[in-house]
Design an enzyme around this catalytic site. Sequence first.
Site, PDB file in Angstrom:
ATOM      1  N   HIS A 294       0.815  -1.212   0.000  1.00 48.12           N
ATOM      2  CA  HIS A 294       0.000   0.000   0.000  1.00 48.12           C
ATOM      3  C   HIS A 294       0.858   1.276   0.000  1.00 48.12           C
ATOM      4  O   HIS A 294       0.709   2.145  -0.867  1.00 48.12           O
ATOM      5  CB  HIS A 294      -0.892   0.034   1.245  1.00 48.12           C
ATOM      6  CG  HIS A 294      -1.751  -1.155   1.444  1.00 48.12           C
ATOM      7  ND1 HIS A 294      -2.892  -1.385   0.702  1.00 48.12           N
ATOM      8  CD2 HIS A 294      -1.660  -2.196   2.321  1.00 48.12           C
ATOM      9  CE1 HIS A 294      -3.467  -2.505   1.110  1.00 48.12           C
ATOM     10  NE2 HIS A 294      -2.743  -3.019   2.090  1.00 48.12           N
ATOM     11  N   ASP A 295       1.721   1.386   1.002  1.00 47.26           N
ATOM     12  CA  ASP A 295       2.427   2.650   1.229  1.00 47.26           C
ATOM     13  C   ASP A 295       3.510   2.939   0.190  1.00 47.26           C
ATOM     14  O   ASP A 295       3.627   4.089  -0.264  1.00 47.26           O
ATOM     15  CB  ASP A 295       2.993   2.676   2.644  1.00 47.26           C
ATOM     16  CG  ASP A 295       1.895   2.614   3.699  1.00 47.26           C
ATOM     17  OD1 ASP A 295       0.733   2.929   3.369  1.00 47.26           O
ATOM     18  OD2 ASP A 295       2.196   2.249   4.851  1.00 47.26           O
TER      19      ASP A 295
END
Length: 333
Positions: free
Chosen positions: A250-251
Amino acid sequence: MTEPIPLILDVDTGVDDAMALLYAVASPEVDLVAATCVMGNVPLDDVVRNTLAVLELAGRGDVEVARGAARPLSGGYSPAGTVHGERGLGRADPPVAARLPSERSSARVIVERARELPGEILLIATGPLTNVAMALAEEPGLPGLLRGFAIMGGAFDHLGNVTPSAEANIWWDPDAAATVFRAFSGAPEAKLPICAGLDVTERVRMTHADVEAVTAPAPGSAIGRLIRDAVPFYIEFYERWGDRHGAAMHDPLAVAIAIDPGLATLVPTRVEVETTGAWTRGTTVADLRNLRGTPWAGTWEPDDNARVALDVDEAAFLKRFFGRLRGLVEAQA
């Protein structure tokens, strides 16, 4: 080559935040000038410890690391230990960093850096938006002072991951998220927040084989051990839920899209955040059908306040992500 863009990364350092920090360190387009910490994946003390340790292992112990919000603006808080491990880095337990956190708070770092370098700072938030909301309370003009702003958060045309409709970063502090989206209402399109939500982040995965390939040049190096001890724990969390496709990065994807928006299809729209509701708290409601332009607009505010990523070039991102991580490992061979 143009000068690198000064970057502030606002993190709640669990496994994928750690990989995002490494991606930022390895990206020549940006210069990581600060990492601001917020509770989220793990409690604030662990976030600070992890962030300092990861940056020191990556040779960037000079980056200012600041303590931020230990709790949401309102409501309770529960960390995600089963996802990222008790202290946030899976089975990795890096040495405590030599450097101490900044004397400045996270909100103060964001505001003061933006004032010092108006129009130059790229801010990326990969945790709950509490620190950003607190910075806005101190400096309401922050949207105009930033070069750009990106968020890992939300689920716009996608199911949630902490409730059927809410994504974790928004769910942890929906009041902060609502405050942040409102603050950017009506900003020029180039200044609207880029939102890398579950619509795109669930599509970019790191597998056990990828871990082996990335760390192959020096598996016993500091960065190699960090990746090999942290990421498999995160992958195993997905496997326990029956997902055999690896762990979502995600990040790192949010960082990559903020640096190079061409990786994603971005749709300007209006996003509202549900701050109450037994089943809908933390839901990001995006006007993807442009109801604001119809007789059924209801109470929608007319102005855009976000650019939502609805598609991503997975292959291009993963090639870049794995290549840059491998480069950090090779440098320690």
